[in-house]
Every structure is written in C-alpha cells, then in structure tokens.
Write a protein that holds these residues in place. Structure first.
Motif, PDB file in Angstrom:
ATOM      1  N   THR A 240       5.355   2.641  -8.394  1.00  0.00           N
ATOM      2  CA  THR A 240       4.486   3.660  -7.802  1.00  0.00           C
ATOM      3  C   THR A 240       3.022   3.335  -8.089  1.00  0.00           C
ATOM      4  N   ASN A 245       2.470  -0.036  -2.601  1.00  0.00           N
ATOM      5  CA  ASN A 245       2.900  -0.576  -1.301  1.00  0.00           C
ATOM      6  C   ASN A 245       2.401  -2.002  -1.098  1.00  0.00           C
ATOM      7  N   LYS A 249       6.007  -5.606  -1.353  1.00  0.00           N
ATOM      8  CA  LYS A 249       6.500  -6.653  -0.448  1.00  0.00           C
ATOM      9  C   LYS A 249       6.408  -8.049  -1.062  1.00  0.00           C
ATOM     10  N   ALA A 257      10.198   1.472  -4.069  1.00  0.00           N
ATOM     11  CA  ALA A 257       8.756   1.755  -4.035  1.00  0.00           C
ATOM     12  C   ALA A 257       8.503   3.140  -3.455  1.00  0.00           C
ATOM     13  N   ASN A 258       7.743   3.929  -4.188  1.00  0.00           N
ATOM     14  CA  ASN A 258       7.431   5.278  -3.710  1.00  0.00           C
ATOM     15  C   ASN A 258       6.070   5.668  -4.293  1.00  0.00           C
ATOM     16  N   SER A 259       5.052   5.615  -3.435  1.00  0.00           N
ATOM     17  CA  SER A 259       3.704   5.880  -3.962  1.00  0.00           C
ATOM     18  C   SER A 259       3.505   7.349  -4.331  1.00  0.00           C
TER      19      SER A 259
END
Ligand SMILES: Nc1ncnc2c1ncn2[C@@H]1O[C@H](COP(=O)(O)OP(=O)(O)O)[C@@H](O)[C@H]1O
Ligand SMILES: CC(C)(COP(=O)(O)O)[C@@H](O)C(=O)NCCC(=O)O
Ligand SMILES: [K+]
Length: 277
Positions: A240, A245, A249, A257-259
């Motif tokens: 996060t 983000n 990748k 992934a979770n901001s």
C-alpha cells in the motif's frame, strides 16, 4: 440480558458500558451511517468515506487545505457520523477543532484495543500508521502470516504472524526521499521527479538516478519478501501507500496491492474497537 438486539450488560452492574453501548447501537443501527477515515502521513493526508464496508469516495490533500477539504466532504456526505483519525504527521485532534461538537471524533492511539499481540521492543515509539496496517491485515486476512509494505514517505515493512503476534519489520526511505537525499547531499545531482524507467543500466545522469531509485527500491522490496519467505510459509503480502501502484507492476513476487489499505484498516479497526471497548 439482550435489549433490542444489542448485546448489553445490565446497567446496574456496568452503568458506563451500558450507556455507551446504547449510544453506539442507536448510532450504528441506522442504515445510512457513514464513517470518514483520515490518515495523516508525513507527506499527504488521505481520506475515505465508508458506508459499512463500501468506500464511497477517497481524496488526497495537503495539511494546508485540511479544513476546506473536510468541509467539502461533509457538504457532499451529510450522513457522516464519525471521523476516525490516525496521524504520524503534524496534525492531531487539535487540527480538527473546527469540527468540535459537530460529529464524533475517534483518534486512534496506542492505548486502545488492537487485535494483535505487540512484540515490538519499543511499542511506545511504533508508528500509529503501522499499528493500523497490522490491525487491518489481522482483521481482513485471518490465520495466515502477513507482511504489509507501505510505500509512502518512508517504506515500512511489518510482519504479523498467523497467531496474530506482531514482530516488527523495517523502515527505509521512500522514492521521494531518495531523490531529495541525492539532490540535497551532493553538489551535482539534480532534483528529479519519479519516472517509470525500463532500463537497469542508466546511460545518463538522470537515467542512472531513476534506475537507482526505481530499481533500487524494487529490488529491495523483492529481496525483503524473499528473505522473509525463506523463513516462513503461508504468506500474504499487502502493498500500500502512495507508490504502491507504481511499484506493484515491477515486483516479481505476487502481492496484493491496495492503495486504500490504511483507510480501509481504519474503518475495520474502528468497528473492532467499538465492539471491544
Ligand atoms: N500527488 C502526489 N504528491 C506527493 N506524492 C505523491 C503523489 N502521487 C504519488 N506520490 C508518491 O507517494 C509517496 C507518498 O505516499 P503517501 O502514502 O501519501 O505518504 P505518507 O503516508 O507518508 O504521507 C511519495 O513518495 C510520492 O512518490
Ligand atoms: C516510519 C514512519 C515515519 C512512516 O511514516 P509514513 O511514511 O507513512 O509517513 C512512521 O510509521 C513513524 O513515525 N514510525 C515511528 C517509528 C517506528 O515505527 O518504529
Ligand atoms: K509508510
């Protein structure tokens, strides 16, 4: 004794708890209840409006515009009943004086109940943001080892095991700090903005700096994950923070992934705390 669906102790034994639970029951049994969570980091302030577990809106702002940004959110969502705040930055509840008497403000601090055992050797210096992330990981991903990586001003690594024991992790400079440190502590290096770079071998000053920051941090994160995975099995890895983000990748390891993970963790920790107070 059960009263109107709320699990309430008889008030003649625990009068304070009795009235508190009645209050929460009346507040939170309404369908439209909304919660505003605010994370004050060292660079930016992030906020999210929740209705139960659904995120209705997120925003990002700087501390200079705190009051107008929050007023804007309240104008749009008049059903917000509680503001849940965690801060490692320079704002505490005093910065929210303008909300006094308008809504309930719940400031997360380390003396409140958390859903994990804290084995950090200096628990009084552990960042509140890290405690919230660990709580969110425990509540959202039960019974597994978890590594939470927050790529913000600093990159923090936090390891909480499958028995919900928190052990600590690591702290290193985030992307912006890396660029600023190189500029501030040398005579010749410019101040650059984060850039997506494919090259590992930088063929100019700027490409070399981008490669150093971007590949350096990517290798660091993959290396950290590999080192911890070599010792433990059954892992979930959550990434996060402001650079999540961008970095996700590039990583070789499988990560979730979770901001918004910290903002979501504030919501779930708040629910946990009102049920365990
Ligand atoms: N608009 C932006 N302003 C500042 N930083 C940004 C922005 N967008 C992405 N970032 C990146 O996010 C990082 C800060 O992440 P964030 O999670 O907001 O930090 P903190 O929680 O420490 O305030 C910076 O290193 C920067 O690279
Ligand atoms: C490490 C941090 C600066 C990270 O802050 P952030 O990058 O999220 O703004 C913060 O969690 C903090 O001040 N921690 C205190 C030291 C510790 O956690 O041990
Ligand atoms: K961080």
């Amino acid at each position: 004794m059960l009263i109107a669906g709320a699990n309430i102790e008889p008030f003649f034994i625990y009068p304070k708890q009795f009235f508190k639970k009645i209050y929460y029951y009346l507040c939170f049994s309404k369908k439209s209840r909304m919660i505003l969570t605010i994370d004050v980091g060292n660079t930016r302030i992030k906020s999210a409006v929740f209705e139960q577990n659904t995120v209705l809106e997120t925003s990002v702002f700087l501390k200079e515009t705190l009051e107008e940004s929050i007023e804007k959110i309240f104008k749009k969502f008049s059903n917000i009943e509680v503001l849940v705040l965690s801060s490692v930055g320079k704002i505490d509840e005093k910065g929210l004086d303008f909300l006094f008497g308008r809504i309930k403000i719940h400031v997360i601090d380390r003396d409140q109940p958390f859903p994990f055992q804290n084995n950090y050797a200096t628990p009084n210096t552990l960042g509140i943001d890290r405690m919230v992330l660990v709580a969110g990981a425990v509540l959202q991903f039960p019974a597994q080892n978890r590594l939470i990586i927050d790529a913000g001003t600093c990159v923090t690594y936090d390891y909480v095991d499958q028995n919900d024991v928190y052990h600590g992790g690591a702290i290193s400079p985030g992307t912006r700090l890396r660029y600023e440190a190189m500029h501030n502590y040398t005579a010749k290096l410019p101040l650059l903005e984060l850039e997506d770079i494919e090259k590992v071998v930088g063929n100019s000053t700027s490409n070399s700096m981008h490669s150093g920051v971007v590949n350096g941090l990517t290798f660091e994160i993959d290396g950290y994950i590999n080192a911890i995975k070599a010792e433990k099995e059954n892992f979930i890895i959550i990434l996060t923070g402001g650079d999540a983000n961008f970095l996700a990748k590039r990583l070789k390891n499988t990560i979730f992934a979770n901001s918004n993970f910290l903002l979501e963790s504030l919501n779930s920790l708040y629910q946990y705390q009102i049920n365990n107070d």
